[in-house]
Design a protein around this motif. Structure first.
Motif, PDB file in Angstrom:
ATOM      1  N   ALA A 140       0.856  -1.192   0.000  1.00 15.01           N
ATOM      2  CA  ALA A 140       0.000   0.000   0.000  1.00 15.01           C
ATOM      3  C   ALA A 140       0.884   1.230   0.000  1.00 15.01           C
ATOM      4  O   ALA A 140       1.994   1.180   0.541  1.00 15.01           O
ATOM      5  CB  ALA A 140      -0.867   0.017   1.251  1.00 15.01           C
ATOM      6  N   LYS A 179      -2.623   0.845   5.991  1.00 22.02           N
ATOM      7  CA  LYS A 179      -2.211  -0.564   5.979  1.00 22.02           C
ATOM      8  C   LYS A 179      -1.832  -1.086   7.375  1.00 22.02           C
ATOM      9  O   LYS A 179      -2.264  -2.175   7.752  1.00 22.02           O
ATOM     10  CB  LYS A 179      -1.018  -0.710   5.022  1.00 22.02           C
ATOM     11  N   SER A 183      11.057  -7.535   8.537  1.00 20.65           N
ATOM     12  CA  SER A 183      12.034  -7.204   7.498  1.00 20.65           C
ATOM     13  C   SER A 183      13.308  -6.605   8.075  1.00 20.65           C
ATOM     14  O   SER A 183      13.312  -6.125   9.209  1.00 20.65           O
ATOM     15  CB  SER A 183      11.437  -6.165   6.538  1.00 20.65           C
ATOM     16  N   ARG A 192      16.649   1.991   7.345  1.00 21.39           N
ATOM     17  CA  ARG A 192      15.998   3.207   7.857  1.00 21.39           C
ATOM     18  C   ARG A 192      16.217   3.289   9.361  1.00 21.39           C
ATOM     19  O   ARG A 192      16.330   2.261  10.032  1.00 21.39           O
ATOM     20  CB  ARG A 192      14.498   3.144   7.495  1.00 21.39           C
ATOM     21  N   ARG A 242      11.768   4.597  14.219  1.00 18.84           N
ATOM     22  CA  ARG A 242      10.913   5.687  14.701  1.00 18.84           C
ATOM     23  C   ARG A 242      10.682   5.492  16.193  1.00 18.84           C
ATOM     24  O   ARG A 242      10.871   4.385  16.714  1.00 18.84           O
ATOM     25  CB  ARG A 242       9.538   5.627  14.022  1.00 18.84           C
ATOM     26  N   GLU A 285      13.689 -11.214  -1.301  1.00 24.89           N
ATOM     27  CA  GLU A 285      13.586 -10.005  -2.121  1.00 24.89           C
ATOM     28  C   GLU A 285      14.132  -8.854  -1.312  1.00 24.89           C
ATOM     29  O   GLU A 285      14.103  -8.885  -0.087  1.00 24.89           O
ATOM     30  CB  GLU A 285      12.136  -9.746  -2.558  1.00 24.89           C
ATOM     31  N   HIS A 294      11.844   4.679  -0.696  1.00 22.53           N
ATOM     32  CA  HIS A 294      11.942   6.018  -0.093  1.00 22.53           C
ATOM     33  C   HIS A 294      13.372   6.309   0.380  1.00 22.53           C
ATOM     34  O   HIS A 294      13.588   6.880   1.452  1.00 22.53           O
ATOM     35  CB  HIS A 294      10.994   6.180   1.100  1.00 22.53           C
ATOM     36  N   TYR A 302      15.227  -2.110   2.150  1.00 23.65           N
ATOM     37  CA  TYR A 302      14.323  -2.977   2.910  1.00 23.65           C
ATOM     38  C   TYR A 302      14.416  -4.365   2.287  1.00 23.65           C
ATOM     39  O   TYR A 302      14.493  -4.489   1.066  1.00 23.65           O
ATOM     40  CB  TYR A 302      12.860  -2.527   2.778  1.00 23.65           C
ATOM     41  N   GLY A 303      14.378  -5.417   3.107  1.00 23.69           N
ATOM     42  CA  GLY A 303      14.435  -6.756   2.523  1.00 23.69           C
ATOM     43  C   GLY A 303      13.839  -7.830   3.424  1.00 23.69           C
ATOM     44  O   GLY A 303      13.785  -7.679   4.645  1.00 23.69           O
ATOM     45  N   THR A 304      13.403  -8.912   2.789  1.00 26.32           N
ATOM     46  CA  THR A 304      12.826 -10.062   3.501  1.00 26.32           C
ATOM     47  C   THR A 304      13.854 -11.181   3.547  1.00 26.32           C
ATOM     48  O   THR A 304      14.236 -11.708   2.496  1.00 26.32           O
ATOM     49  CB  THR A 304      11.583 -10.586   2.735  1.00 26.32           C
ATOM     50  N   ASP A 343       4.698  -7.483   4.570  1.00 23.47           N
ATOM     51  CA  ASP A 343       4.291  -6.086   4.348  1.00 23.47           C
ATOM     52  C   ASP A 343       5.424  -5.455   3.537  1.00 23.47           C
ATOM     53  O   ASP A 343       6.398  -4.975   4.101  1.00 23.47           O
ATOM     54  CB  ASP A 343       4.113  -5.444   5.735  1.00 23.47           C
ATOM     55  N   ILE A 344       5.314  -5.541   2.216  1.00 23.74           N
ATOM     56  CA  ILE A 344       6.423  -5.086   1.361  1.00 23.74           C
ATOM     57  C   ILE A 344       5.918  -4.165   0.257  1.00 23.74           C
ATOM     58  O   ILE A 344       4.715  -4.128  -0.026  1.00 23.74           O
ATOM     59  CB  ILE A 344       7.217  -6.270   0.747  1.00 23.74           C
ATOM     60  N   ASP A 345       6.829  -3.439  -0.375  1.00 27.21           N
ATOM     61  CA  ASP A 345       6.413  -2.458  -1.370  1.00 27.21           C
ATOM     62  C   ASP A 345       6.172  -3.132  -2.732  1.00 27.21           C
ATOM     63  O   ASP A 345       6.361  -4.345  -2.877  1.00 27.21           O
ATOM     64  CB  ASP A 345       7.459  -1.339  -1.475  1.00 27.21           C
ATOM     65  N   GLY A 350       9.101  -5.181  -4.289  1.00 30.81           N
ATOM     66  CA  GLY A 350       9.312  -6.481  -3.659  1.00 30.81           C
ATOM     67  C   GLY A 350       8.259  -7.490  -4.122  1.00 30.81           C
ATOM     68  O   GLY A 350       8.564  -8.653  -4.395  1.00 30.81           O
ATOM     69  N   ARG A 392       7.396  10.257   0.076  1.00 32.33           N
ATOM     70  CA  ARG A 392       6.363   9.225   0.139  1.00 32.33           C
ATOM     71  C   ARG A 392       5.166   9.579  -0.735  1.00 32.33           C
ATOM     72  O   ARG A 392       4.590   8.708  -1.400  1.00 32.33           O
ATOM     73  CB  ARG A 392       5.950   8.993   1.602  1.00 32.33           C
TER      74      ARG A 392
HETATM   75  P1  5GP Z   1       8.098   2.186   6.467  1.00 30.59           P
HETATM   76  O1  5GP Z   1       9.389   2.942   6.364  1.00 30.59           O
HETATM   77  O2  5GP Z   1       6.907   3.120   6.427  1.00 30.59           O
HETATM   78  O3  5GP Z   1       8.051   1.216   7.614  1.00 30.59           O
HETATM   79  O4  5GP Z   1       7.991   1.282   5.146  1.00 30.59           O
HETATM   80  C1  5GP Z   1       8.148   1.875   3.903  1.00 30.59           C
HETATM   81  C2  5GP Z   1       7.790   0.907   2.810  1.00 30.59           C
HETATM   82  O5  5GP Z   1       8.723  -0.183   2.786  1.00 30.59           O
HETATM   83  C3  5GP Z   1       6.404   0.270   2.950  1.00 30.59           C
HETATM   84  O6  5GP Z   1       5.770   0.329   1.677  1.00 30.59           O
HETATM   85  C4  5GP Z   1       6.688  -1.152   3.317  1.00 30.59           C
HETATM   86  O7  5GP Z   1       5.693  -2.042   2.836  1.00 30.59           O
HETATM   87  C5  5GP Z   1       8.008  -1.377   2.592  1.00 30.59           C
HETATM   88  N1  5GP Z   1       8.761  -2.510   3.133  1.00 30.59           N
HETATM   89  C6  5GP Z   1       8.888  -2.892   4.427  1.00 30.59           C
HETATM   90  N2  5GP Z   1       9.632  -4.004   4.520  1.00 30.59           N
HETATM   91  C7  5GP Z   1       9.978  -4.349   3.253  1.00 30.59           C
HETATM   92  C8  5GP Z   1      10.729  -5.432   2.694  1.00 30.59           C
HETATM   93  O8  5GP Z   1      11.240  -6.320   3.369  1.00 30.59           O
HETATM   94  N3  5GP Z   1      10.870  -5.431   1.338  1.00 30.59           N
HETATM   95  C9  5GP Z   1      10.324  -4.476   0.537  1.00 30.59           C
HETATM   96  N4  5GP Z   1      10.497  -4.591  -0.791  1.00 30.59           N
HETATM   97  N5  5GP Z   1       9.598  -3.459   1.030  1.00 30.59           N
HETATM   98  C10 5GP Z   1       9.426  -3.393   2.375  1.00 30.59           C
END
Ligand code: 5GP
Length: 202
Positions: free
Chosen positions: A10, A16, A35, A39, A42, A70, A75, A79-81, A99-101, A104, A147
């Motif tokens: 999302a 989300k 993940s 970053r 917060r 992935e 932003h 980020y990775g799984t 919860d991935i972008d 991913g 964002r």
């Molecule tokens: P936030 O910084 O707001 O926690 O996350 C920013 C974005 O990174 C969100 O769209 C979230 O779904 C995505 N995100 C979080 N973890 C992962 C990940 O492991 N892989 C990918 N590809 N996106 C992720």
């Protein structure tokens, strides 16, 4: 592997996180994949619960060693799984939400290494994103602008997903998400040759 995998994407501010938290409370045996990210945490976020917060060089080493199912730059951060943690949860019979972008989700869809139902959550209209993002108060001005700029491109990807949930009301959105998860469980309850997979012991 006996659990089912679900991808939820999302744009920032679509609601989300709230929807996912409520779905977790409603549907038992459902867990998040935690993940890795570069970053900064917060206020209130915990290492190991919300994310594994790591330095850029540690993340790049994990990329090099093939640790990720992935990964993407989102932003301005990585980020990775991680594969190992994910398969461990699935093997134990948990259904797992990633919860991935959109990048991913595309990687998992294209690589076909794992089967997942993917779900896109959209706000009722695009203008609400900015309002929600500002009200949330977790981002500085520059991060809000990044964002919002990324949200348009992310929304264009929604047609690639199996399901679209429009967040008109939180309760309806949670019901829809849980319904998709229950349907996935019913679908995945057999092995490829049609045998029943036993229920997970509690
Ligand atoms: P936030 O910084 O707001 O926690 O996350 C920013 C974005 O990174 C969100 O769209 C979230 O779904 C995505 N995100 C979080 N973890 C992962 C990940 O492991 N892989 C990918 N590809 N996106 C992720």
């Amino acid at each position: 592997m006996s659990g089912s995998l679900f991808i939820v994407s999302a744009p920032s501010g679509a609601g989300k996180t709230t929807i996912l938290k409520k779905a977790m409370q409603r549907a038992e045996r459902l867990v998040f994949s935690v993940s890795h990210t570069t970053r900064t945490a917060r206020a209130g976020e915990q290492h190991g619960r919300d994310y594994y917060f790591v330095e850029q060089n540690a993340f790049e080493e994990m990329i090099g060693s093939g640790a990720f199912l992935e990964w993407a730059r989102v932003h301005g951060n990585y980020y990775g799984t991680a594969m190992a943690q994910l398969t461990e949860k699935l093997d134990r019979g948990y259904d797992v939400v990633l919860d991935i972008d959109v990048q991913g989700a595309e990687i998992i869809r294209n690589e076909g290494q794992m089967t997942a139902a993917d779900i896109f959550i959209a706000p009722p209209d695009r203008f609400q994103l900015e309002e929600r993002l500002r009200k949330r108060g977790t981002e500085d001005e520059q991060s809000i602008r990044t964002r919002l700029a990324n949200a348009e491109a992310e929304m264009d990807q929604c047609e690639k997903y199996d399901y679209l949930i429009v967040n008109d009301t939180i309760e309806d959105a949670v019901t829809m998400l849980c319904s998709i998860i229950y349907a996935g469980r019913a679908r995945d309850r057999r092995t490829k040759d049609g045998r029943l997979i036993p229920a997970m012991s509690k």
